[in-house]
Design a protein around this motif. Structure first.
Motif, short mmCIF file in Angstrom:
data_model
loop_
_atom_site.label_atom_id
_atom_site.label_comp_id
_atom_site.label_asym_id
_atom_site.label_seq_id
_atom_site.Cartn_x
_atom_site.Cartn_y
_atom_site.Cartn_z
N GLY A 252 0.79 -1.23 0.00
CA GLY A 252 0.00 0.00 0.00
C GLY A 252 0.82 1.27 0.00
N ARG A 253 1.89 1.30 0.77
CA ARG A 253 2.71 2.52 0.88
C ARG A 253 3.44 2.85 -0.41
NH1 ARG A 253 3.80 4.30 6.16
NH2 ARG A 253 2.81 3.02 7.78
N ASP A 254 3.61 1.87 -1.28
CA ASP A 254 4.39 2.07 -2.50
C ASP A 254 3.52 2.35 -3.72
OD1 ASP A 254 6.83 1.54 -1.17
OD2 ASP A 254 6.46 -0.61 -1.32
N MET A 255 2.20 2.25 -3.59
CA MET A 255 1.32 2.43 -4.75
C MET A 255 1.16 3.91 -5.08
SD MET A 255 -1.53 -0.57 -4.31
CE MET A 255 -1.97 -0.50 -6.06
N GLU A 256 1.03 4.20 -6.37
CA GLU A 256 0.92 5.58 -6.83
C GLU A 256 -0.49 5.88 -7.31
OE1 GLU A 256 3.43 6.18 -10.21
OE2 GLU A 256 2.56 4.52 -11.35
N GLY A 257 -0.78 7.18 -7.43
CA GLY A 257 -2.06 7.61 -7.99
C GLY A 257 -3.25 7.32 -7.11
N GLY A 258 -3.06 7.32 -5.78
CA GLY A 258 -4.17 7.01 -4.88
C GLY A 258 -5.12 8.18 -4.69
N ILE A 259 -6.43 7.89 -4.69
CA ILE A 259 -7.46 8.90 -4.42
C ILE A 259 -8.45 8.27 -3.44
CG2 ILE A 259 -9.16 10.48 -5.40
CD1 ILE A 259 -7.94 10.02 -8.13
N THR A 260 -8.87 9.04 -2.45
CA THR A 260 -9.82 8.53 -1.47
C THR A 260 -11.18 9.19 -1.61
OG1 THR A 260 -10.20 8.08 0.89
CG2 THR A 260 -9.15 10.17 0.33
N TYR A 261 -12.22 8.42 -1.33
CA TYR A 261 -13.60 8.89 -1.45
C TYR A 261 -14.40 8.41 -0.24
CZ TYR A 261 -12.46 9.65 -6.39
OH TYR A 261 -11.89 10.07 -7.56
N THR A 262 -15.36 9.23 0.17
CA THR A 262 -16.32 8.84 1.20
C THR A 262 -17.71 8.93 0.59
OG1 THR A 262 -14.93 9.71 2.98
CG2 THR A 262 -17.26 9.34 3.48
N ILE A 263 -18.49 7.85 0.70
CA ILE A 263 -19.89 7.92 0.27
C ILE A 263 -20.79 7.60 1.45
CG2 ILE A 263 -19.35 7.32 -2.11
CD1 ILE A 263 -20.58 4.57 -1.61
N ASP A 264 -21.86 8.34 1.55
CA ASP A 264 -22.85 8.16 2.60
C ASP A 264 -24.15 7.67 1.98
OD1 ASP A 264 -21.48 9.30 5.09
OD2 ASP A 264 -21.17 10.91 3.63
N SER A 265 -25.15 7.47 2.82
CA SER A 265 -26.45 7.04 2.32
C SER A 265 -26.97 8.04 1.31
CB SER A 265 -27.44 6.90 3.48
OG SER A 265 -27.59 8.13 4.15
N GLY A 266 -27.57 7.52 0.24
CA GLY A 266 -28.09 8.40 -0.79
C GLY A 266 -27.05 8.85 -1.80
N GLU A 267 -25.84 8.25 -1.75
CA GLU A 267 -24.79 8.60 -2.70
C GLU A 267 -24.35 7.36 -3.46
OE1 GLU A 267 -22.54 12.48 -0.95
OE2 GLU A 267 -21.88 10.55 -0.15
N ALA A 268 -23.70 7.58 -4.60
CA ALA A 268 -23.23 6.50 -5.46
C ALA A 268 -21.81 6.81 -5.90
CB ALA A 268 -24.14 6.34 -6.68
N ILE A 269 -21.06 5.76 -6.24
CA ILE A 269 -19.69 5.94 -6.71
C ILE A 269 -19.47 5.14 -7.99
CG2 ILE A 269 -18.81 4.04 -5.26
CD1 ILE A 269 -16.19 5.66 -5.00
N TYR A 270 -18.77 5.76 -8.93
CA TYR A 270 -18.36 5.09 -10.17
C TYR A 270 -16.88 4.76 -10.08
CZ TYR A 270 -16.17 4.99 -14.78
OH TYR A 270 -15.38 4.66 -15.86
N LEU A 271 -16.54 3.48 -10.33
CA LEU A 271 -15.16 3.03 -10.34
C LEU A 271 -14.78 2.62 -11.75
CD1 LEU A 271 -15.09 0.84 -7.09
CD2 LEU A 271 -14.25 3.18 -7.38
#
Length: 501
Positions: free
Chosen positions: A324-343
């Protein structure tokens, strides 16, 4: 949905009194100096009430609930309030009286340091009692916030995944009224009851990453109300009639040129549950229905560096601890109820559940999805995802190949096909049904107008010669027999024999 709530997140702070203005975000969770006025009688963090301010100060200083917050508590002194920030503490005294008061009008302002999304997520995991080792693993990841992605990170995602993950308002995705938590819970219990007489309705209970037939599905349902830190469960294979494919659609911005939603899945995830670093077999879209739920996503681009790191784990668990510490291009997201995420297709990601909830997800294709399949399979990552997922990955590659051609991305489809030729030939020898479908797909392409006048990505043929060249050089060979005999050493003849077999 969860009843075991000892300490609440910032947006759920309690007003300390009835007479002062109150801004929840000004009450920092950790390393803060708190000025408790005489009028205050309620703990802003846990909501406990006290008969007088002195008892409240003692509670904040000595209570076990707030021991790890390292708070400094002072009482109001002659109308003046301490505001100077030290290196280790931030002053919190932003509850000014709702009426004007000359005694406080000229005081120095408060100063607060804005913390990153990643730090906020870490604080949430800490105060909610997540396993310390898991929190430290999460802390060690290099993650940008979704609203502050560095240019170089965004360029990596554009190059290798076609774009970054995105958060959407789930109301843009529901065609019909979404089910409530109560309706989802009732339908889940109904399926569990019916599964006793109908094996097709049996749910899979996931315990520490693997199915566990010794644990009943009702245990997972119970953990929505009573989370278990050391044994969190997930419930997969929910087939609830109140959630169907036709109820969900892709929001604008994703739907242009995309296929219809497919492979609808529903699961129940309890607080403290998580998923190890992995990739999905297609473009993914997930929605939290109902009124409860919180999930944290750590996402990583499919760059050559990250693919090499992922492959180095050889399918072992605890991948984030290892790479994990060596991976590049990391982005973090938080989704709550009533939200959606596209991967985006095949992006690496891990997920932590902060509040137990249901999750609805489905897959879809985009014309450029085929390049993601070739990148993953050519690197050999399919060898570490299990037989069922591997079979599904190759099936979806054919669907992505066909979809790309139908939508004018012929060059991308051909490039991906040629890049994977060694692997697909190997796969075809062991999977004759898949081989037959792949050959039929190629024949349909070569006999269509889409193949007319194409330039082969290998650079050896174009125009009228393309079709013959593709048949000779890039067609799928499935024979277990030798590709040529001793009497025919000519490479071109060998390729002809290979195709004829």
């Amino acid at each position: 949905m969860e009843t075991e709530i000892l300490l609440v997140p910032p947006e759920e702070r309690f007003e300390p009194c009835d007479c002062c203005e109150f801004n929840p975000t000004d009450w920092h969770w950790r390393n803060a100096t708190l000025t408790i006025r005489k009028c205050m009688d309620t703990c802003v963090y846990c909501g406990e009430k006290f008969p007088r301010a002195s008892r409240l100060r003692r509670h904040l200083k000595d209570s076990r609930k707030h021991k790890d917050q390292r708070l400094t508590v002072v009482k109001e002194d002659a109308g003046r309030r301490p505001w100077k920030i030290t290196k280790t503490h931030k002053n919190i005294d932003n509850c000014s009286p709702k009426h004007k008061s000359n005694a406080r009008s000229d005081h120095a302002p408060n100063f607060f340091t804005k913390i990153s999304t990643h730090d906020e997520q870490i604080l949430y995991l800490e105060r909610e009692g997540f396993d310390k080792r898991e929190v430290e693993t999460f802390r060690g990841l290099k993650l940008s916030a979704a609203d502050d992605i560095p240019l170089e990170v965004r360029q990596l995602w554009e190059e290798y995944n076609g774009g970054v993950p995105e958060i959407f308002d789930a109301r843009r995705c529901w065609v019909a009224t979404p089910p409530t938590d109560a309706e989802l819970l009732e339908a889940t219990i109904d399926q569990i009851y019916k599964s006793k007489s109908d094996p097709s309705l049996v749910c899979s209970v996931i315990h520490r990453g693997d199915p566990d037939n010794n644990i009943g599905p009702m245990r997972a349902v119970a953990q929505l109300a009573f989370p278990d830190l050391w044994n969190p469960l997930k419930l997969l294979d929910l087939r609830l009639p109140i959630v169907r494919n036709v109820m969900l659609k892709l929001p604008k911005g994703l739907s242009a040129g995309a296929s219809e939603p497919d492979n609808l899945q529903m699961m129940l995830t309890t607080k403290y549950s998580s998923s190890e670093l992995h990739f999905d077999n297609g473009e993914g879209f997930s929605v939290i229905p109902g009124g409860a739920g919180k999930k944290f996503f750590a996402t990583f681009v499919n760059s050559p560096r990250n693919i090499k790191l992922f492959k180095s784990t050889e399918g072992r668990e605890a991948k984030l601890d290892e790479i994990g510490r060596d991976m590049e291009g990391g982005i973090t997201y938080t989704i709550d109820s009533g939200e959606a995420i596209y991967l985006p297709s095949h992006c690496f990601h891990a997920v932590w559940t902060g509040k137990g909830c249901f999750l609805v997800s489905f897959d879809f294709l985009r014309p450029k999805s085929v390049k993601g399949y070739s990148r993953i399979i050519s690197a050999g990552l399919d060898r570490y995802i299990g037989e069922n997922h591997q079979r599904d990955l190759f099936d979806r590659f054919l669907a992505a190949f066909e979809f790309a051609i139908e939508n004018g991305r012929v060059y991308d489809a051909l490039f991906s096909w040629i890049e994977l030729l060694d692997r697909t030939r190997e796969w075809a020898r062991e999977n004759p049904k898949w081989s037959k479908e792949a050959i039929s797909l190629c024949e349909a392409f070569l006999s269509s107008s889409a193949s007319r006048g194409q330039i082969c990505p290998c650079g050896e043929s174009q125009g009228k010669e393309f079709r013959q060249h593709f048949r000779v050089s890039h067609f799928l060979a499935v024979s277990r027999k030798p590709c040529y005999d001793e009497k025919s050493k000519n490479p071109r003849k060998r390729r002809h024999r290979q195709y004829n077999e």
